[in-house]
Enzyme design. Structure first.
Site, PDB file in Angstrom:
ATOM      1  N   SER A  95     -12.985  -2.905   0.320  1.00 13.14           N
ATOM      2  CA  SER A  95     -11.829  -3.782   0.165  1.00 13.14           C
ATOM      3  C   SER A  95     -12.267  -5.197  -0.212  1.00 13.14           C
ATOM      4  O   SER A  95     -11.652  -5.844  -1.066  1.00 13.14           O
ATOM      5  CB  SER A  95     -11.003  -3.827   1.453  1.00 13.14           C
ATOM      6  OG  SER A  95     -10.341  -2.602   1.671  1.00 13.14           O
ATOM      7  N   LEU A 135       0.143 -11.450  -2.754  1.00 18.74           N
ATOM      8  CA  LEU A 135       1.385 -10.881  -3.300  1.00 18.74           C
ATOM      9  C   LEU A 135       2.294 -10.370  -2.178  1.00 18.74           C
ATOM     10  O   LEU A 135       3.465 -10.737  -2.103  1.00 18.74           O
ATOM     11  CB  LEU A 135       1.061  -9.740  -4.268  1.00 18.74           C
ATOM     12  CG  LEU A 135       2.275  -9.014  -4.865  1.00 18.74           C
ATOM     13  CD1 LEU A 135       3.116  -9.969  -5.719  1.00 18.74           C
ATOM     14  CD2 LEU A 135       1.841  -7.798  -5.683  1.00 18.74           C
ATOM     15  N   PRO A 138       5.937 -10.457   4.362  1.00 20.12           N
ATOM     16  CA  PRO A 138       6.447  -9.714   5.510  1.00 20.12           C
ATOM     17  C   PRO A 138       7.629  -8.809   5.175  1.00 20.12           C
ATOM     18  O   PRO A 138       7.763  -7.728   5.746  1.00 20.12           O
ATOM     19  CB  PRO A 138       6.860 -10.823   6.490  1.00 20.12           C
ATOM     20  CG  PRO A 138       5.988 -11.977   6.135  1.00 20.12           C
ATOM     21  CD  PRO A 138       5.802 -11.909   4.663  1.00 20.12           C
ATOM     22  N   GLY A 141       6.883  -5.742   0.489  1.00 18.83           N
ATOM     23  CA  GLY A 141       5.651  -5.020   0.254  1.00 18.83           C
ATOM     24  C   GLY A 141       5.787  -4.151  -0.980  1.00 18.83           C
ATOM     25  O   GLY A 141       5.309  -4.472  -2.057  1.00 18.83           O
ATOM     26  N   SER A 142       6.509  -3.029  -0.836  1.00 19.99           N
ATOM     27  CA  SER A 142       6.710  -2.125  -1.962  1.00 19.99           C
ATOM     28  C   SER A 142       7.671  -2.679  -3.004  1.00 19.99           C
ATOM     29  O   SER A 142       7.764  -2.137  -4.099  1.00 19.99           O
ATOM     30  CB  SER A 142       7.236  -0.772  -1.455  1.00 19.99           C
ATOM     31  OG  SER A 142       6.293  -0.142  -0.612  1.00 19.99           O
ATOM     32  N   TRP A 166      -0.859  -9.785   5.298  1.00 21.59           N
ATOM     33  CA  TRP A 166      -1.847  -8.718   5.115  1.00 21.59           C
ATOM     34  C   TRP A 166      -2.753  -8.998   3.923  1.00 21.59           C
ATOM     35  O   TRP A 166      -2.993  -8.137   3.083  1.00 21.59           O
ATOM     36  CB  TRP A 166      -1.165  -7.348   4.961  1.00 21.59           C
ATOM     37  CG  TRP A 166      -0.207  -7.040   6.063  1.00 21.59           C
ATOM     38  CD1 TRP A 166       1.140  -6.859   5.952  1.00 21.59           C
ATOM     39  CD2 TRP A 166      -0.518  -6.894   7.461  1.00 21.59           C
ATOM     40  NE1 TRP A 166       1.693  -6.610   7.183  1.00 21.59           N
ATOM     41  CE2 TRP A 166       0.704  -6.623   8.128  1.00 21.59           C
ATOM     42  CE3 TRP A 166      -1.701  -6.959   8.201  1.00 21.59           C
ATOM     43  CZ2 TRP A 166       0.758  -6.420   9.491  1.00 21.59           C
ATOM     44  CZ3 TRP A 166      -1.637  -6.764   9.569  1.00 21.59           C
ATOM     45  CH2 TRP A 166      -0.420  -6.498  10.199  1.00 21.59           C
ATOM     46  N   ASN A 250      -3.017  -2.254 -10.384  1.00 21.61           N
ATOM     47  CA  ASN A 250      -3.557  -1.034 -10.979  1.00 21.61           C
ATOM     48  C   ASN A 250      -5.069  -1.067 -11.058  1.00 21.61           C
ATOM     49  O   ASN A 250      -5.730  -0.030 -10.920  1.00 21.61           O
ATOM     50  CB  ASN A 250      -2.957  -0.808 -12.374  1.00 21.61           C
ATOM     51  CG  ASN A 250      -1.711   0.061 -12.323  1.00 21.61           C
ATOM     52  OD1 ASN A 250      -1.559   0.900 -11.450  1.00 21.61           O
ATOM     53  ND2 ASN A 250      -0.812  -0.157 -13.258  1.00 21.61           N
ATOM     54  N   ARG A 253      -6.155  -0.267  -7.534  1.00 24.78           N
ATOM     55  CA  ARG A 253      -5.902   1.149  -7.223  1.00 24.78           C
ATOM     56  C   ARG A 253      -6.961   2.043  -7.833  1.00 24.78           C
ATOM     57  O   ARG A 253      -7.335   3.065  -7.253  1.00 24.78           O
ATOM     58  CB  ARG A 253      -4.512   1.543  -7.734  1.00 24.78           C
ATOM     59  CG  ARG A 253      -3.369   0.925  -6.951  1.00 24.78           C
ATOM     60  CD  ARG A 253      -2.061   1.014  -7.705  1.00 24.78           C
ATOM     61  NE  ARG A 253      -0.966   0.429  -6.934  1.00 24.78           N
ATOM     62  CZ  ARG A 253       0.220   0.108  -7.440  1.00 24.78           C
ATOM     63  NH1 ARG A 253       0.463   0.321  -8.741  1.00 24.78           N
ATOM     64  NH2 ARG A 253       1.157  -0.413  -6.680  1.00 24.78           N
ATOM     65  N   GLU A 373      -1.894  -1.187  -1.592  1.00 25.99           N
ATOM     66  CA  GLU A 373      -1.873  -1.036  -3.055  1.00 25.99           C
ATOM     67  C   GLU A 373      -0.891   0.052  -3.483  1.00 25.99           C
ATOM     68  O   GLU A 373      -1.124   0.800  -4.424  1.00 25.99           O
ATOM     69  CB  GLU A 373      -3.267  -0.720  -3.609  1.00 25.99           C
ATOM     70  CG  GLU A 373      -4.393  -1.574  -3.075  1.00 25.99           C
ATOM     71  CD  GLU A 373      -4.279  -3.033  -3.438  1.00 25.99           C
ATOM     72  OE1 GLU A 373      -3.375  -3.391  -4.202  1.00 25.99           O
ATOM     73  OE2 GLU A 373      -5.089  -3.836  -2.938  1.00 25.99           O
TER      74      GLU A 373
END
Length: 394
Positions: A95, A135, A138, A141-142, A166, A250, A253, A373
């Site tokens: 990470s 990015l 709280p 996220g998605s 995070w 991406n 990922r 991610e």
């Protein structure tokens, strides 16, 4: 034992000499510099990132797949192999490398000005500067389009307010790439902009998040922006939409596709070694049918997944890789790796819950890797959209 898990598919024969050489160099570094300490780092929830970064820079893995500015300019497959070897030690270490190279450095390399690239990238490639990427929020996220962090133009400056959550490396970062929503672009839709923040900028703080049960050998924090004022020269000029951060995701990922399989491979190798020496009813645990069935099934799943990762890497090197193909790889690798590490833990019995052995540590880490991610569910929907042409996100 006549072969290793990847030996069943003669994986090395699918790589060229340079790819094998780079992989072996990273594996050797991991064995010497990382593996002897990872149990303590995980147990103590710490990572000596400032000490490790220059060593990783010397190894050439920070932004290794980027061209110029002190970066190694390797192939995507070589970068993937490096991620596999690093995560074979621990997901927190991979990470660190991914956030540095595939998020923070990639954002500057892809969307930054020439001045920004020359100012930041060589120092980040050398490990002199540690970067982070802001990015996630709280409540976003998605769904990054609903981020609440705002950047308001004030003459030749921008004023940023908001909170990111995070964020790997943020408490120790020298450089933060942060994304914010901006004013209407003129077409009825909001704009988005990326900014480069330096440690010590007024209004920028990064408190650390503690008491984690996963990715403990990784420094995680927030990014808090309170009327943080930046000159326009710190804005990434190459993008004004969510294409900016999503392109970076991406990249990260892609590294996860390989990295998660490194954790799975290490757990499987540990289980094979343990069961061959553990005596049960006066026989090695590895001599029992149920044990061999588990080892066989895990080897087949690992081998299939590594072949998929290699094909995705070859597509990336050929410039033919699509985002939905990245989702196929990330969804598969994280699910398969989590299942393998959990199963390996069962073969170790009570010993498997100690830090003397790696499978449960890997499994705990992969609980996070499965989610970050892009969650497994989001990647399922990305693949579903490509299959059906129907948008199911909303």
């Amino acid at each position: 034992m006549t072969t290793t898990p990847l030996g069943f598919i003669d994986f090395d024969s699918l790589l060229d000499d340079e790819e094998r050489m780079l992989r072996d160099a990273v594996a050797d570094f991991g064995t010497r510099e990382l593996a002897p300490h990872i149990g303590d780092w995980f147990e103590n929830a710490t990572l000596p990132a400032k000490e490790l970064a220059p060593k990783l820079g010397d190894l050439g893995v920070l932004g290794m797949h980027l061209e110029g500015y002190g970066c190694a300019g390797t192939s995507a497959v070589a970068y993937g192999l490096a991620c596999m070897e690093i995560e074979a030690i621990d997901s927190g270490l991979r990470s660190f490398v991914s956030v540095q190279g595939s998020l923070a450095m990639f954002a500057i390399h892809h969307w930054g000005s020439e001045e920004q690239k020359e100012n930041y990238l060589p120092k980040m490639a050398a490990g002199e500067y540690i970067g982070c990427f802001g990015l996630t929020e709280p409540d976003a996220g998605s769904d990054p389009a609903n981020m609440r962090t705002r950047a308001v133009r004030d003459g030749d400056e921008w004023i940023l307010n908001g909170t990111k959550m995070w964020i790997t490396n943020s408490p120790i970062a020298d450089v933060a790439v942060v994304w914010a929503k901006t004013d209407d672009r003129g077409d009825g839709k909001p704009g988005y902009a990326g900014f480069i923040l330096d440690k010590g900028d007024a209004g920028f703080t990064a408190p650390e998040i503690h008491r984690k049960l996963s990715l403990r050998a990784s420094v995680t924090g927030e990014i808090v922006l309170d009327d943080c004022r930046l000159p326009d020269s710190r804005r990434l000029p190459g993008v004004s939409s969510l294409r900016g951060p999503l392109t970076c995701l991406n990249e990260a990922r892609y590294g996860i596709i390989w990295g998660a399989l490194g954790a799975a491979r290490n757990a499987l190798e540990t289980a094979i070694e343990y069961t061959s020496t553990r005596q049960v009813f006066d026989r090695p645990l590895s001599s029992f049918q149920l044990t061999q069935a588990k080892l066989a099934d895990m080897t087949v799943e690992l081998d299939k997944s590594v072949l998929l990762a290699l094909q995705i890497g070859r597509l990336k090197d050929a410039g033919k890789l699509s985002p939905h193909q990245v989702s196929v790889g990330k969804l598969n690798s994280t699910r398969v790796a989590l299942e393998i590490t959990r199963e390996c833990r069962t073969l170790l019995g009570a010993s498997g819950i100690t830090l003397e052995y790696s499978p449960l540590r890997h499994a705990n880490n992969l609980e996070s890797v499965l989610t970050y991610e892009g969650t497994a569910e989001m990647h399922q929907l990305i693949i579903g959209k490509e299959l059906t042409g129907e948008q199911a996100f909303r």
